[in-house]
Write a protein that holds these residues in place. Structure first.
Motif, PDB file in Angstrom:
ATOM      1  N   UNK A   1      -3.807   2.549   0.315  1.00  0.00           N
ATOM      2  CA  UNK A   1      -2.600   2.264   0.191  1.00  0.00           C
ATOM      3  C   UNK A   1      -1.756   3.014   1.285  1.00  0.00           C
ATOM      4  N   UNK A   2      -0.967   2.321   1.946  1.00  0.00           N
ATOM      5  CA  UNK A   2       0.058   2.700   2.623  1.00  0.00           C
ATOM      6  C   UNK A   2       1.364   2.367   2.335  1.00  0.00           C
ATOM      7  N   UNK A   3       2.437   3.375   1.910  1.00  0.00           N
ATOM      8  CA  UNK A   3       3.413   3.001   1.086  1.00  0.00           C
ATOM      9  C   UNK A   3       4.599   3.951   1.702  1.00  0.00           C
ATOM     10  N   UNK A   4       5.927   3.704   1.501  1.00  0.00           N
ATOM     11  CA  UNK A   4       7.153   4.149   1.415  1.00  0.00           C
ATOM     12  C   UNK A   4       7.629   5.095   0.275  1.00  0.00           C
ATOM     13  N   UNK A   5       8.498   6.067   0.296  1.00  0.00           N
ATOM     14  CA  UNK A   5       8.875   6.447  -0.864  1.00  0.00           C
ATOM     15  C   UNK A   5      10.261   5.922  -1.219  1.00  0.00           C
ATOM     16  N   UNK A   6      10.628   6.127  -2.379  1.00  0.00           N
ATOM     17  CA  UNK A   6      11.978   5.649  -2.946  1.00  0.00           C
ATOM     18  C   UNK A   6      11.613   4.346  -3.626  1.00  0.00           C
ATOM     19  N   UNK A   7      12.665   3.634  -4.016  1.00  0.00           N
ATOM     20  CA  UNK A   7      12.849   2.551  -4.949  1.00  0.00           C
ATOM     21  C   UNK A   7      13.794   1.503  -4.418  1.00  0.00           C
ATOM     22  N   UNK A   8      13.737   0.396  -4.713  1.00  0.00           N
ATOM     23  CA  UNK A   8      15.089  -0.708  -4.130  1.00  0.00           C
ATOM     24  C   UNK A   8      16.368  -0.172  -4.440  1.00  0.00           C
TER      25      UNK A   8
END
Ligand SMILES: [Zn+2]
Length: 586
Positions: free
Chosen positions: A176-183
């Motif tokens: 899985x390739x992911x960004x940090x944070x949340x909307x």
């Protein structure tokens, strides 16, 4: 205080702006105390006791107090001696002042570390340290994984907010390739909760991912430059160690993890239709959608893992009412800091004067004041100087899971971490009180202590989930995190600017030392406030409660009985937290 960003899953991280040095040396203390801090008044004496504690704990001799080091152990012994001086009782294991905290220490090895993007017959190899860092692997000394990859946005599944980054994606057997944070549209509490790596990793493992790559964005880079943090990649990370010797809260299913710098992010997405910048913009607009990446990724790492044991330092002040004395208010302040690291202007010792020698010293002064109160509060108090906060709230997590009093006997947690008292202020910022009846307690106690109450000036920093109180919140205990004021006391020096200066320049840097203009008079006032809170909670008819419908209360405290500990068995449901990772490394 823990750094906030996801890439700190893999390494400690400075918030500093690259190139901005710390101009103050360790030589001359800059005085700035209000008059009463030096006068021979009770407040002046309190200020001097706090200063003496800070000077000891932040001395170069303690080498930055990293958990598991000699410097930390010197600090722990010092705090135990102070507890004795104050007249407190042992509150740790076997009638001592210490609670052993079993840990595993993981150190990355550069040799053998690889990150390759294999697409269309071509291989792009990222550079270790400069472009990527592997995650410490607690379950395999050597790991190597090649698998197809899927981009899953911020890896957030929040059904109550109608948001699912995983919708339509198959993660089984993939990286899985992911960004940090949340909307951004989430409220602060939910954004904080869903930003935590703990939640993301849990979601990824549940869906069958076998590896994770955290990719930095331009926003991440602006807040905390990769180069500044990557230079300390050799610093060990830690996890709690279970009775079987295995790391608690790690996922063996995840065979490899890595972080990639924002500057190298395009290599990860190369060969597809989108750039890292386009995705980062889409994330800001709340329009991020995941997709399969072409080809495969190859991740390889080597980690040296060894057991170490550190200690929480625990004291007890018995309550004066036999009926209520089994209940405890739990004061906490982390005693560890980040230790020795890359030199800045020739200084390799990261002293941690504000983070968090000052918080410990304030807790000790509050303990002294409560001990001297007559009659003493009806409920008991515990004072816990915690280890391994900087490694992921580990000492707090251990204590919250294995308290030295029955779990239901902890009625509230009052945490002090990194009070940035470098300009004279009139106020205090209580983080998290809006979630529970502690708000009312705080308001009354503040009046009693002669301090005004201000709102969190930087809610976007979501500090309620970034320090030790969150381990107690997860155990269902109402908590408040007290931090320094923001209203100027002299109309000249601005505490907000002082805080911004600190965060940019000296947070997790060698210049967080006693050369800063620490306002010990304000620290003494903060100790008075802590004591006043202890008296309020200690003498109240009822213990603090979460507000009805509160996000954290509903999530973590349901089933936690509000009954006296004498009547309550040790909570059977407490181990629900046992399946969780200890280090929300955000
Ligand atoms: Zn810190």
């Amino acid at each position: 205080m823990r750094p906030r960003h996801l890439i700190t899953l893999l390494l400690p991280l400075a918030l500093s702006v690259a190139g901005a040095g710390c101009d103050r040396g360790t030589t001359q203390p800059v005085t700035g105390e209000p008059a009463d801090a030096t006068a021979d008044t009770p407040a002046g004496q309190a200020a001097r006791r706090i200063e003496a504690d800070v000077r000891y704990l932040a001395d170069d001799r303690l080498e930055g107090r990293e958990a598991g080091t000699r410097g930390y152990d010197l600090a722990a012994d010092y705090v135990a001696r102070r507890y004795v001086d104050i007249g407190l009782q042992p509150g740790g294991d076997d009638d001592t002042f210490f609670q052993a905290v079993p840990l595993l220490k993981a150190t990355l090895q550069a040799e053998g570390a690889r990150f390759e993007v294999r697409r269309g017959g071509k291989t792009i190899a990222l550079a270790f340290g400069k472009e990527f860092l592997p995650g410490a692997n607690y379950n395999a000394a050597e790991s190597s994984l090649e698998a197809p990859a899927v981009f899953v946005g911020q890896a957030v599944h929040a059904p109550e907010l109608d948001h699912d980054d995983f919708a339509g994606l198959d993660l089984t057997g993939k990286i899985a390739v992911v960004f940090g944070g949340a909307p951004a549209r989430f409220d602060d509490d939910r954004r904080a909760f869903y930003s935590s790596s703990r939640e993301k990793l849990r979601g990824l493992v549940d869906r069958g991912a076998v590896g994770v790559v955290f990719v930095g964005t331009a926003d991440d880079e602006a807040r905390s430059p990769w180069a500044r943090s990557a230079q300390n990649w050799q610093r060990p990370s830690m996890r709690l160690r279970g009775g079987d010797g295995v790391a608690i809260d790690t996922w063996p299913q995840l065979r490899a993890m890595a972080s990639v710098s924002a500057a190298a992010a395009d290599a990860v997405f190369a060969g597809g239709d989108t750039s890292a910048a386009m995705l980062s913009d889409a994330a800001k607009r709340g329009e991020l959608k995941g997709f399969d990446l072409p080809g495969t990724l190859l991740l390889a790492s080597r980690t040296r893992v060894e057991p170490v044991t550190s200690r929480n330092v625990v004291a007890r002040l018995p309550g004066s009412d036999p009926g209520l004395a089994p209940e405890h208010i739990v004061y906490t302040a982390h005693l560890d800091h980040v230790g020795i690291g890359a030199p800045v202007k020739g200084d390799r010792i990261y002293n941690g004067a504000l983070d968090n020698a000052l918080g410990v010293a304030i807790m000790l002064e509050a303990a002294r004041e409560l001990q001297a109160t007559s009659p003493r509060p009806r409920r008991s108090a515990l004072f816990v100087a915690l280890t391994a906060e900087e490694k992921g709230l580990l000492g707090a997590e251990w204590f919250a899971r294995h308290p030295t009093v029955p779990a239901d006997a902890m009625v509230a947690n009052v945490n002090m971490d990194m009070p940035v008292l470098t300009a004279p202020s009139r106020d205090v910022v209580p983080i998290g009180v809006e979630h529970s009846s502690l708000k009312g307690v705080l308001d009354v106690a503040a009046r009693e202590a002669g301090v005004t109450v201000s709102r969190d000036p930087f809610p976007e920093e979501v500090v309620f989930v970034r320090s030790d109180q969150f381990a107690f919140v997860r155990a269902g205990v109402p908590a408040v995190y007290l931090t320094g004021g923001v209203v100027s006391a002299d109309g000249e020096r601005d505490p907000r600017l002082a805080m911004t200066y600190f965060l940019r320049n000296c947070y997790h840097q060698p210049c967080d030392d006693v050369g800063q203009p620490i306002q010990y008079g304000d620290a003494a006032r903060m100790a008075r406030l802590n004591a006043a809170i202890g008296r309020r909670i200690g003498d109240a008819a009822a213990r603090p409660t979460w507000n009805a419908g509160d996000f954290f209360g509903e999530r973590f405290a349901s089933g936690r009985a509000a009954t006296p500990p004498a009547a309550a068995a040790v909570r059977g449901g407490a181990s629900a937290a046992g399946a969780e990772p200890a280090a929300p490394p955000d």
